[in-house]
Design a protein around this motif. Sequence first.
Motif, mmCIF file in Angstrom:
data_model
loop_
_atom_site.group_PDB
_atom_site.id
_atom_site.type_symbol
_atom_site.label_atom_id
_atom_site.label_comp_id
_atom_site.label_asym_id
_atom_site.label_seq_id
_atom_site.Cartn_x
_atom_site.Cartn_y
_atom_site.Cartn_z
ATOM 1 N N HIS A 81 37.151 48.193 45.828
ATOM 2 C CA HIS A 81 36.333 46.980 45.723
ATOM 3 C C HIS A 81 36.483 46.255 44.389
ATOM 4 C CE1 HIS A 81 34.799 48.568 49.365
ATOM 5 N NE2 HIS A 81 33.750 47.790 49.428
ATOM 6 N N ASP A 107 31.763 43.875 52.483
ATOM 7 C CA ASP A 107 31.143 43.782 51.165
ATOM 8 C C ASP A 107 31.444 42.499 50.396
ATOM 9 O OD1 ASP A 107 30.023 46.365 51.541
ATOM 10 O OD2 ASP A 107 31.913 47.253 50.937
ATOM 11 N N GLU A 109 29.304 39.526 49.664
ATOM 12 C CA GLU A 109 27.947 39.024 49.834
ATOM 13 C C GLU A 109 27.853 37.500 49.842
ATOM 14 O OE1 GLU A 109 27.724 43.184 48.572
ATOM 15 O OE2 GLU A 109 28.796 41.498 47.715
ATOM 16 N N ASP A 121 33.638 41.993 34.942
ATOM 17 C CA ASP A 121 33.085 42.329 36.255
ATOM 18 C C ASP A 121 34.180 42.632 37.278
ATOM 19 O OD1 ASP A 121 30.579 41.848 35.199
ATOM 20 O OD2 ASP A 121 30.412 39.829 36.055
ATOM 21 N N ASP A 125 33.281 48.037 40.896
ATOM 22 C CA ASP A 125 33.203 47.800 42.331
ATOM 23 C C ASP A 125 31.851 47.246 42.768
ATOM 24 O OD1 ASP A 125 32.921 51.323 43.354
ATOM 25 O OD2 ASP A 125 31.696 50.096 42.040
ATOM 26 N N PHE A 126 30.824 47.365 41.921
ATOM 27 C CA PHE A 126 29.486 46.958 42.355
ATOM 28 C C PHE A 126 28.614 46.677 41.129
ATOM 29 C CE2 PHE A 126 25.167 48.034 43.912
ATOM 30 C CZ PHE A 126 25.122 47.233 45.044
ATOM 31 N N ARG A 128 24.571 46.122 40.293
ATOM 32 C CA ARG A 128 23.203 46.173 40.839
ATOM 33 C C ARG A 128 22.401 44.952 40.402
ATOM 34 N NH1 ARG A 128 22.874 50.763 43.350
ATOM 35 N NH2 ARG A 128 24.054 52.569 42.650
ATOM 36 N N TRP A 141 20.221 40.063 47.429
ATOM 37 C CA TRP A 141 20.927 41.330 47.587
ATOM 38 C C TRP A 141 20.511 42.315 46.496
ATOM 39 C CZ3 TRP A 141 23.430 42.351 51.873
ATOM 40 C CH2 TRP A 141 23.856 41.290 52.659
ATOM 41 N N GLY A 143 22.499 44.158 45.109
ATOM 42 C CA GLY A 143 23.670 44.155 44.247
ATOM 43 C C GLY A 143 24.813 43.468 44.976
ATOM 44 N N VAL A 144 25.916 43.241 44.271
ATOM 45 C CA VAL A 144 27.065 42.582 44.889
ATOM 46 C C VAL A 144 28.367 43.233 44.423
ATOM 47 C CG1 VAL A 144 25.895 40.342 45.121
ATOM 48 C CG2 VAL A 144 27.280 40.804 43.093
ATOM 49 N N HIS A 145 29.442 42.899 45.110
ATOM 50 C CA HIS A 145 30.784 43.400 44.824
ATOM 51 C C HIS A 145 31.612 42.241 44.257
ATOM 52 C CE1 HIS A 145 29.077 46.041 47.898
ATOM 53 N NE2 HIS A 145 29.812 46.996 47.333
ATOM 54 N N LEU A 171 25.758 45.343 55.541
ATOM 55 C CA LEU A 171 26.413 44.586 54.483
ATOM 56 C C LEU A 171 27.298 43.506 55.092
ATOM 57 C CD1 LEU A 171 27.278 47.591 52.178
ATOM 58 C CD2 LEU A 171 25.483 45.893 51.840
#
Length: 190
Positions: A81, A107, A109, A121, A125-126, A128, A141, A143-145, A171
């Motif tokens: 990711h 994934d 978002e 970033d 992979d994620f 929060r 959300w 969190g996002v990817h 997701l």
Amino acid sequence: VKENNGHLYLIDWFKGWEGYTLEECLHGYREDGDPLYNQVKKEIEDRGLSDYTTILYGRSHDMSSFIEDDSLDICFIDGDHTYAGCLSDIKDYYPKVKHGGYLCGHDCEDINISHLFRPEDMFVDFIRKPGLIERGINTDWHGVHPGVITAVYENFKDSVEIRQDKKGQGLPIWIKKIDKKKQSIPRFIK
């Protein structure tokens, strides 16, 4: 797959996520992928899908050479990711999808926030929700990817559809219908 006399290629290295332990998460890294591979293989056999499934045991990039170009109706990406990982999967598997087929993945978002991420970033992979709030990103959300969001947006802009996965983990899934005859060539192929 069975009802349509199709064929499924399942690609995984079965070792989980590098950088995470099994104690930290369900998909944490394990040195030996064979136990998980054997579990998946048994599940395929138990469902009577062995004749319709090929398991390619290895890293996504390395396994892409085993699939012919213009041979897939649907390709679903849910691997590394990070930005580099997702971009590599898009680059490797776009040519494998037939004209009129679908390249999609998990994934992603919201592609409309890709411009809000920091360069650093792209290596995670994620992120929060507290980390997103620090960046001024307001989202519903948890969190996002960022790597997935950015790789998908950079290559397909607004021509990608985002749908909620109501049957799976909940997701979002990104979906791109491939029109190789008139679609502009993705950035990575130019």
